[in-house]
Design an enzyme around this catalytic site. Structure first.
Site, mmCIF file in Angstrom:
data_model
loop_
_atom_site.group_PDB
_atom_site.id
_atom_site.type_symbol
_atom_site.label_atom_id
_atom_site.label_comp_id
_atom_site.label_asym_id
_atom_site.label_seq_id
_atom_site.Cartn_x
_atom_site.Cartn_y
_atom_site.Cartn_z
ATOM 1 N N GLY A 147 0.804 -1.212 0.000
ATOM 2 C CA GLY A 147 0.000 0.000 0.000
ATOM 3 C C GLY A 147 0.834 1.258 0.000
ATOM 4 O O GLY A 147 0.464 2.264 -0.615
ATOM 5 N N ASP B 186 3.558 1.871 -1.536
ATOM 6 C CA ASP B 186 4.101 2.167 -2.868
ATOM 7 C C ASP B 186 3.036 2.365 -3.938
ATOM 8 O O ASP B 186 3.189 3.221 -4.803
ATOM 9 C CB ASP B 186 4.997 1.018 -3.348
ATOM 10 N N THR B 187 1.985 1.546 -3.914
ATOM 11 C CA THR B 187 1.133 1.484 -5.102
ATOM 12 C C THR B 187 -0.365 1.620 -4.864
ATOM 13 O O THR B 187 -1.119 1.667 -5.835
ATOM 14 C CB THR B 187 1.365 0.155 -5.861
ATOM 15 N N ARG B 188 -0.822 1.677 -3.626
ATOM 16 C CA ARG B 188 -2.278 1.690 -3.357
ATOM 17 C C ARG B 188 -2.984 2.828 -4.099
ATOM 18 O O ARG B 188 -4.031 2.623 -4.701
ATOM 19 C CB ARG B 188 -2.573 1.816 -1.870
ATOM 20 N N GLY C 282 3.560 -5.668 11.928
ATOM 21 C CA GLY C 282 3.715 -6.645 12.994
ATOM 22 C C GLY C 282 2.492 -7.488 13.258
ATOM 23 O O GLY C 282 2.544 -8.417 14.049
ATOM 24 N N GLU D 152 1.140 -12.893 2.623
ATOM 25 C CA GLU D 152 0.289 -13.120 1.454
ATOM 26 C C GLU D 152 1.048 -13.918 0.398
ATOM 27 O O GLU D 152 0.537 -14.903 -0.135
ATOM 28 C CB GLU D 152 -0.139 -11.796 0.821
#
Length: 150
Positions: free
Chosen positions: A18, A20-22, A50, A84
């Site tokens: 998020g 960087d690119t959200r 965390g 993920e």
């Protein structure tokens, strides 16, 4: 295409950092997929560093046919992204998920070799995530070798 007898809730699961690119590439990609009638899942929660990955997020990965991993400079800085990715690659190895990597302002060889900004990110995870670090590195490197969704 990944085969499974169960129903898929999402066509595409987007895995991204998020930071960087959200608000740019990922949101544009998400909207473009939706306009084309492709059921895409993009996590809208701003996750805290965390924390463990939520069961609903893991379920969204499992309920998808394809995962698009958007590797960016800060991707490996997020323990959420690495959790993920570990799940995504596990499902790929079981032929339950197709995976398409996108290298957003990063060199694919840095992903494959865990070098550059990724090397520093993994070093920063050492203290809190030592027990998971090697599995994350392996999944990260493996994903860096994927070409054309294979």
């Amino acid at each position: 295409m990944a085969s499974s007898s169960r129903h898929r809730k999402h066509d595409v699961f987007l895995s991204f950092s998020g930071d960087d690119t959200r608000n740019n590439f990922t949101s544009y990609l998400y909207r473009a997929l939706k306009r084309k009638g492709i059921g895409a899942y993009m996590d809208e929660n701003l996750l805290k560093t965390g924390q463990n990955l939520s069961s609903s997020l893991l379920r969204a990965i499992e309920e998808s046919s394809i995962s698009v991993i958007i590797f960016s400079k800060k991707y490996a800085s997020s323990s959420w992204c690495l959790q993920e990715l570990f799940k995504i690659m596990e499902l790929k190895r079981l032929s339950k998920l197709e995976v398409v990597p996108i290298f957003y302002h990063v060199n694919p060889s840095d992903v494959r070799k865990c070098t550059g900004s990724f090397e520093e990110a993994f070093a920063n995870h050492q203290q809190n995530w030592a027990h998971k670090l090697q599995g994350w590195k392996d999944a990260f490197s493996e994903a860096g070798y994927i070409k054309d969704g294979t």
